[in-house]
Design a protein around this motif. Structure first.
Motif, short mmCIF file in Angstrom:
data_model
loop_
_atom_site.label_atom_id
_atom_site.label_comp_id
_atom_site.label_asym_id
_atom_site.label_seq_id
_atom_site.Cartn_x
_atom_site.Cartn_y
_atom_site.Cartn_z
N ARG A 1 0.83 -1.21 0.00
CA ARG A 1 0.00 0.00 0.00
C ARG A 1 0.86 1.26 0.00
N LYS A 2 1.94 1.26 0.79
CA LYS A 2 2.82 2.43 0.84
C LYS A 2 3.52 2.64 -0.49
N LEU A 3 4.00 1.55 -1.08
CA LEU A 3 4.66 1.67 -2.37
C LEU A 3 3.68 2.10 -3.45
N ALA A 4 2.44 1.63 -3.37
CA ALA A 4 1.43 2.00 -4.37
C ALA A 4 1.19 3.50 -4.38
N ILE B 1 -10.14 12.14 -19.44
CA ILE B 1 -10.64 12.62 -18.15
C ILE B 1 -10.97 11.45 -17.24
N VAL B 2 -11.62 10.42 -17.80
CA VAL B 2 -11.96 9.24 -17.00
C VAL B 2 -10.70 8.58 -16.46
N ALA B 3 -9.67 8.46 -17.31
CA ALA B 3 -8.42 7.83 -16.89
C ALA B 3 -7.76 8.59 -15.74
N VAL B 4 -7.71 9.91 -15.86
CA VAL B 4 -7.06 10.72 -14.83
C VAL B 4 -7.84 10.66 -13.52
N VAL B 5 -9.16 10.81 -13.61
CA VAL B 5 -10.01 10.78 -12.40
C VAL B 5 -9.92 9.41 -11.73
N ALA B 6 -9.94 8.35 -12.52
CA ALA B 6 -9.86 6.99 -11.96
C ALA B 6 -8.52 6.75 -11.28
N LEU B 7 -7.44 7.28 -11.85
CA LEU B 7 -6.13 7.10 -11.24
C LEU B 7 -6.05 7.82 -9.90
N VAL B 8 -6.57 9.03 -9.85
CA VAL B 8 -6.60 9.78 -8.58
C VAL B 8 -7.46 9.03 -7.56
N ALA B 9 -8.60 8.50 -8.00
CA ALA B 9 -9.47 7.75 -7.10
C ALA B 9 -8.79 6.48 -6.61
N ALA B 10 -7.99 5.83 -7.47
CA ALA B 10 -7.28 4.62 -7.07
C ALA B 10 -6.26 4.92 -5.97
N VAL B 11 -5.54 6.04 -6.12
CA VAL B 11 -4.55 6.42 -5.11
C VAL B 11 -5.26 6.75 -3.80
N ALA B 12 -6.38 7.47 -3.87
CA ALA B 12 -7.12 7.84 -2.66
C ALA B 12 -7.69 6.60 -1.97
N ALA B 13 -8.25 5.66 -2.75
CA ALA B 13 -8.81 4.45 -2.16
C ALA B 13 -7.72 3.60 -1.53
N GLN C 1 -4.97 4.74 -0.16
CA GLN C 1 -4.60 5.39 1.10
C GLN C 1 -5.63 5.15 2.19
N ALA C 2 -6.90 4.98 1.79
CA ALA C 2 -7.96 4.73 2.75
C ALA C 2 -8.05 3.27 3.15
N GLY C 3 -7.20 2.43 2.56
CA GLY C 3 -7.24 1.01 2.89
C GLY C 3 -8.34 0.24 2.20
N ARG C 4 -8.95 0.83 1.18
CA ARG C 4 -10.02 0.16 0.42
C ARG C 4 -9.40 -0.47 -0.82
N GLU C 5 -8.74 -1.62 -0.61
CA GLU C 5 -7.97 -2.22 -1.69
C GLU C 5 -8.82 -2.66 -2.88
#
Length: 334
Positions: A193-196, A228-240, A242-246
């Protein structure tokens, strides 16, 4: 919509499926050296993809076979012009598959270490080279009036293509880190998770530059929406992540790959391989396709076979869905 247009879409779907599945597969292979600290941890990483890696490559075989049958001119020009990088990818995939099977056949540390190095390099190189290849396809290459590639291998190593290779390498490694966090327990899960997080941030920067470059050169409204979808999804993946929602993180990283590859195909259509020498010499869905009769037979075969393959592969993932850790690795198979 004509059948050749349908098959362009179907081939795009096959490549999207391949990069979605083989993407985390390659990423985990790269992480065997970047994330794992010892032999049991490397075994854990290998076991996360052990039951599925060969099934993931079915998508590549399907994409290549469909291209050969539906667009023989595209296939011929692509494989003659990109012979060296595609041959290197093929060799890597062969060696990688052998490494998965042979690594644990003998207990000697040197034997296992050498095969682990093979897994690492034969995951890293294809992850990079696929990006180089597709970036060149979108950008356009030296094709003459006879639809033959007249450039050299060095022509493929241009700044845009090299950036594309770095994007696919970093994106697949991020996808693999998120998958590792989803499939493991204990310390290795936390480190994944930290490396991700850092991989996701690095990927976001490079992907934004590459996709914007692509949009400016060849894009339209549809490709902009995919960007736009790709960029938003990538940001959402990083946020999820960090929240531990693998689970959500993996889903969003997958959406990133789907949208990014879809964008490349959207900017490509109706070409399948643009000529950088003269637009009139480009290969298109019309002049590169097989006969309507061939495409019709292929369509019926796809309608029958595709659901069966997808159901079988989905069942495989369901069977091997549980998390694993070093406590599940017997000492004799380290």
């Amino acid at each position: 919509m004509e059948l050749h247009d349908v098959w362009f879409v179907l081939i795009a779907v096959l490549w999207i499926g391949y990069f979605f599945l083989e993407g985390f597969d390659f990423g985990v292979g790269v992480l065997t050296r970047l994330l794992a600290r010892n032999r049991p941890e490397r075994r854990v990483l290998i076991n996360t993809i052990g039951p599925v890696w060969d099934g993931n490559e079915v998508w590549l075989l399907s994409a290549g076979g469909a291209t050969f049958a539906a667009f023989p001119e595209w296939y011929a020009t692509l494989f003659s012009g990109f012979y060296l990088p595609l041959l290197l990818i093929l060799v890597c995939l062969i060696v990688r598959g052998v490494a998965f099977e042979y690594r644990a056949k003998r207990p000697e540390e040197k034997w296992q270490r050498n095969w682990e190095q093979a897994i690492f390099w034969c995951s890293l190189l294809p992850a990079f080279l696929w990006g180089v290849a597709f970036a060149n396809i979108v950008r356009g290459v030296k094709i003459d009036r006879s639809h033959e590639y007249v450039g050299t291998a060095l022509d493929l190593l241009n700044p845009y293509a090299l950036l594309g290779g770095l994007v696919t390498l970093s994106l697949f490694t991020f996808h693999g880190a998120v998958f590792t966090a989803l499939k493991t327990v204990g310390e290795i899960r936390e480190r994944a998770r930290k490396l991700a997080l850092w991989l996701g941030l690095a990927t976001a920067v490079m992907a934004a530059v590459f996709l914007l470059w692509t949009q400016v050169d060849n894009g339209d409204g549809q490709s902009l929406a995919a960007l736009i979808v790709a960029v938003v999804a990538l940001v959402a993946a990083v946020a999820a992540n960090q929240a531990g929602r693998e689970g959500w993180a993996f889903a969003f990283s997958g959406v990133t790959i789907v949208a990014a590859v879809a964008m490349l195909f959207l900017t490509l259509f109706p070409n399948v391989m643009p000529s950088s020498l003269n637009e009139d010499w480009s290969l298109t869905v019309t002049n590169a396709s097989s006969s309507p009769y061939t495409l019709k037979i292929m369509t019926w075969c796809a309608v029958i076979a595709t659901p069966i393959v997808m159901l079988y592969q989905g069942w495989t993932y369901w069977v091997f869905r549980k998390r694993i850790g070093t406590q599940h690795i017997a000492e004799t198979v380290h």
